[in-house]
Design a protein around this motif. Sequence first.
Motif, PDB file in Angstrom:
ATOM      1  N   ARG A 144       2.352   1.681  -3.633  1.00  0.00           N
ATOM      2  CA  ARG A 144       1.282   2.086  -4.591  1.00  0.00           C
ATOM      3  C   ARG A 144       0.874   3.753  -4.148  1.00  0.00           C
ATOM      4  O   ARG A 144       0.456   4.093  -5.009  1.00  0.00           O
ATOM      5  CB  ARG A 144       0.149   1.241  -4.255  1.00  0.00           C
ATOM      6  CG  ARG A 144      -1.076   1.640  -5.103  1.00  0.00           C
ATOM      7  CD  ARG A 144      -2.500   0.245  -4.911  1.00  0.00           C
ATOM      8  NE  ARG A 144      -1.734  -0.895  -4.203  1.00  0.00           N
ATOM      9  CZ  ARG A 144      -1.320  -2.106  -5.445  1.00  0.00           C
ATOM     10  NH1 ARG A 144      -1.932  -1.650  -6.740  1.00  0.00           N
ATOM     11  NH2 ARG A 144      -1.025  -3.252  -4.955  1.00  0.00           N
ATOM     12  N   LYS A 145       0.639   4.144  -3.215  1.00  0.00           N
ATOM     13  CA  LYS A 145       0.294   5.582  -2.614  1.00  0.00           C
ATOM     14  C   LYS A 145       1.622   6.403  -3.293  1.00  0.00           C
ATOM     15  O   LYS A 145       1.456   7.265  -4.434  1.00  0.00           O
ATOM     16  CB  LYS A 145       0.315   5.434  -1.097  1.00  0.00           C
ATOM     17  CG  LYS A 145      -0.329   6.974  -1.052  1.00  0.00           C
ATOM     18  CD  LYS A 145      -1.878   7.663  -1.005  1.00  0.00           C
ATOM     19  CE  LYS A 145      -1.974   8.851  -0.640  1.00  0.00           C
ATOM     20  NZ  LYS A 145      -3.811   9.296  -1.857  1.00  0.00           N
ATOM     21  N   VAL A 146       2.999   6.021  -3.160  1.00  0.00           N
ATOM     22  CA  VAL A 146       3.834   6.819  -3.366  1.00  0.00           C
ATOM     23  C   VAL A 146       3.754   6.967  -5.429  1.00  0.00           C
ATOM     24  O   VAL A 146       3.915   7.885  -5.183  1.00  0.00           O
ATOM     25  CB  VAL A 146       5.143   6.019  -3.466  1.00  0.00           C
ATOM     26  CG1 VAL A 146       6.138   6.869  -4.463  1.00  0.00           C
ATOM     27  CG2 VAL A 146       5.534   6.315  -2.067  1.00  0.00           C
ATOM     28  N   LEU A 147       3.963   5.525  -5.907  1.00  0.00           N
ATOM     29  CA  LEU A 147       3.605   5.774  -7.547  1.00  0.00           C
ATOM     30  C   LEU A 147       2.385   6.892  -7.971  1.00  0.00           C
ATOM     31  O   LEU A 147       2.621   6.771  -9.318  1.00  0.00           O
ATOM     32  CB  LEU A 147       2.863   4.036  -7.744  1.00  0.00           C
ATOM     33  CG  LEU A 147       4.537   3.083  -7.699  1.00  0.00           C
ATOM     34  CD1 LEU A 147       3.887   2.102  -8.048  1.00  0.00           C
ATOM     35  CD2 LEU A 147       5.400   3.520  -8.402  1.00  0.00           C
ATOM     36  N   THR A 148       1.224   6.943  -7.224  1.00  0.00           N
ATOM     37  CA  THR A 148      -0.050   7.407  -7.591  1.00  0.00           C
ATOM     38  C   THR A 148       0.552   8.968  -7.870  1.00  0.00           C
ATOM     39  O   THR A 148      -0.168   9.688  -8.456  1.00  0.00           O
ATOM     40  CB  THR A 148      -1.085   7.703  -6.997  1.00  0.00           C
ATOM     41  OG1 THR A 148      -0.632   8.390  -5.817  1.00  0.00           O
ATOM     42  CG2 THR A 148      -1.837   6.376  -6.353  1.00  0.00           C
ATOM     43  N   TYR A 149       1.668   9.544  -7.681  1.00  0.00           N
ATOM     44  CA  TYR A 149       2.443  11.299  -7.428  1.00  0.00           C
ATOM     45  C   TYR A 149       3.748  10.870  -8.362  1.00  0.00           C
ATOM     46  O   TYR A 149       3.665  11.392  -9.188  1.00  0.00           O
ATOM     47  CB  TYR A 149       2.965  11.428  -6.591  1.00  0.00           C
ATOM     48  CG  TYR A 149       2.043  11.732  -5.221  1.00  0.00           C
ATOM     49  CD1 TYR A 149       1.473  12.447  -5.400  1.00  0.00           C
ATOM     50  CD2 TYR A 149       1.415  10.499  -4.079  1.00  0.00           C
ATOM     51  CE1 TYR A 149       0.266  12.806  -4.282  1.00  0.00           C
ATOM     52  CE2 TYR A 149       0.606  10.978  -3.168  1.00  0.00           C
ATOM     53  CZ  TYR A 149      -0.016  12.025  -3.262  1.00  0.00           C
ATOM     54  OH  TYR A 149      -0.815  12.305  -2.527  1.00  0.00           O
ATOM     55  N   GLU A 150       4.063   9.365  -9.009  1.00  0.00           N
ATOM     56  CA  GLU A 150       5.252   9.442 -10.103  1.00  0.00           C
ATOM     57  C   GLU A 150       4.600   9.911 -11.595  1.00  0.00           C
ATOM     58  O   GLU A 150       3.049   9.308 -12.195  1.00  0.00           O
ATOM     59  CB  GLU A 150       5.670   7.677 -10.624  1.00  0.00           C
ATOM     60  CG  GLU A 150       6.363   8.075 -10.889  1.00  0.00           C
ATOM     61  CD  GLU A 150       7.216   9.084 -10.884  1.00  0.00           C
ATOM     62  OE1 GLU A 150       7.852   9.828 -12.079  1.00  0.00           O
ATOM     63  OE2 GLU A 150       8.218   8.399 -10.075  1.00  0.00           O
ATOM     64  N   GLU A 151       4.804  10.605 -12.168  1.00  0.00           N
ATOM     65  CA  GLU A 151       4.611  11.741 -13.309  1.00  0.00           C
ATOM     66  C   GLU A 151       5.405  11.066 -14.634  1.00  0.00           C
ATOM     67  O   GLU A 151       5.138  12.203 -15.652  1.00  0.00           O
ATOM     68  CB  GLU A 151       4.566  13.194 -13.706  1.00  0.00           C
ATOM     69  CG  GLU A 151       3.860  13.433 -11.931  1.00  0.00           C
ATOM     70  CD  GLU A 151       4.130  15.146 -12.000  1.00  0.00           C
ATOM     71  OE1 GLU A 151       4.787  15.628 -12.266  1.00  0.00           O
ATOM     72  OE2 GLU A 151       2.782  15.994 -10.985  1.00  0.00           O
TER      73      GLU A 151
ATOM     74  N   PRO B  79       0.653  -1.493   0.055  1.00  0.00           N
ATOM     75  CA  PRO B  79      -0.067   0.186  -0.198  1.00  0.00           C
ATOM     76  C   PRO B  79       0.978   1.078   0.144  1.00  0.00           C
ATOM     77  O   PRO B  79       0.322   2.296  -0.614  1.00  0.00           O
ATOM     78  CB  PRO B  79      -0.804  -0.211   1.038  1.00  0.00           C
ATOM     79  CG  PRO B  79      -1.042  -1.320   1.654  1.00  0.00           C
ATOM     80  CD  PRO B  79       0.171  -2.017   1.079  1.00  0.00           C
ATOM     81  N   VAL B  80       2.248   1.634   0.755  1.00  0.00           N
ATOM     82  CA  VAL B  80       2.701   2.326   0.561  1.00  0.00           C
ATOM     83  C   VAL B  80       3.785   3.025  -1.042  1.00  0.00           C
ATOM     84  O   VAL B  80       3.661   4.052  -1.025  1.00  0.00           O
ATOM     85  CB  VAL B  80       4.262   2.593   1.610  1.00  0.00           C
ATOM     86  CG1 VAL B  80       5.210   3.314   1.366  1.00  0.00           C
ATOM     87  CG2 VAL B  80       3.528   2.118   3.159  1.00  0.00           C
TER      88      VAL B  80
END
Length: 385
Positions: free
Chosen positions: A352-359, A349-350
């Motif tokens: 996965r959350k970090v990856l949501t900010y990857e641009e 989960p951690v």
Amino acid sequence: MDFTWEDILCEEPIDERRKVADMCCDIEVFRQCRSLILIPHSEVRVLTGASREHSFVQNPQAITNNSSIGSRVEMSLMGKKLNVNDAYTDEMQRRIGLDAERTVAFGTAAHMDNAAVTNLLSKGGVKVSAAVTGGIRGNGGRAGDPASFDEAKRYAERPGTIVILLAIDADIPDGTMFQAMLTATQSKSCVIQELMAKSLYSNRVATGSGTDQVAVICRTGSGKEITDCGAASDVGIAIARCVRESLFKTFDLQSGMDMEAQSDPFVMLSRFGMTPSSIHNEIRFPCTMASLIQAEAELHKDKKVAAGVSAVLRIADDVNLGIMEPAKGVEIASRMIMGTLLEPEDVDPVIRKVLTYEETVPGLLSMTMALLLRKRALEIMEAGQ
């Protein structure tokens, strides 16, 4: 204490000249000191793209390719006028018994023992030869990359120069000799593209180095006239094959660069500035260093991972070219990664959350490689218990 190139050159012992190969146009190839020496025994004409001259030369005594002494001597030449480098090259030729005024000279940081000579016969019966040296790791660049130096201000012999000495056993008009040079250059770029060698000045694939040089040698009075050396012509195909074979061999000898070495996901990612060290910093590894090192060694050779990384990097290239919107590229890359490289349980989960900010697509791949390292290292630790 300052030194000059004269101080160093005068200390170099002069060994015996020894024959190493034959080329068409009745050319013998020799090695002596730091030089590869082509001696023509028939009348030849040379179109030279050497660093010191760009012109046609009739019946030179020799065509040479010369290794530089080393970085300290090269640094002593930097900042000097171009004629100082010419004097250095001329003295190298004189020391091995050549007339500098009648020698077409090329220079590179590559070692002449790593030169590759190839002889081929075109379908139409024209002999073609190539003597090639080269490296691409130290000076790889893509045409159009930002300039790395101002030639009006200083001279520097940069490591990585590709030198192609091409011989064609036929009478060739001026324009056709330029055409042959273009065909050889196209073949060189094809090899570099197939190896996916990176540019050091952008995140693109290189097309050559910043200091590449080519010579085209033809035999005058051969009785066979060629007026087409384009890539689709009979002789052009032989030129391309000759350069290709020699370049693959010399890249392997000089730089350890071949298709196997380039099929490494970490090598592919280095084009975008990613290194094993930067990938290690993506997450905190619950692994021993020994297991992490072993996992990294295995990933270097993992062809499935290499194929997945290569496919995703193509998306990154399309984004850079403006073919695809960045957000769309990240979306498609994420789906590809989850479908080919990662399993759902690999992404906690951690992360996965970090990856949501990857641009960026390279950013996604950096995190993906870190997750693969963690997974592999944990498996190694478990197997060792």
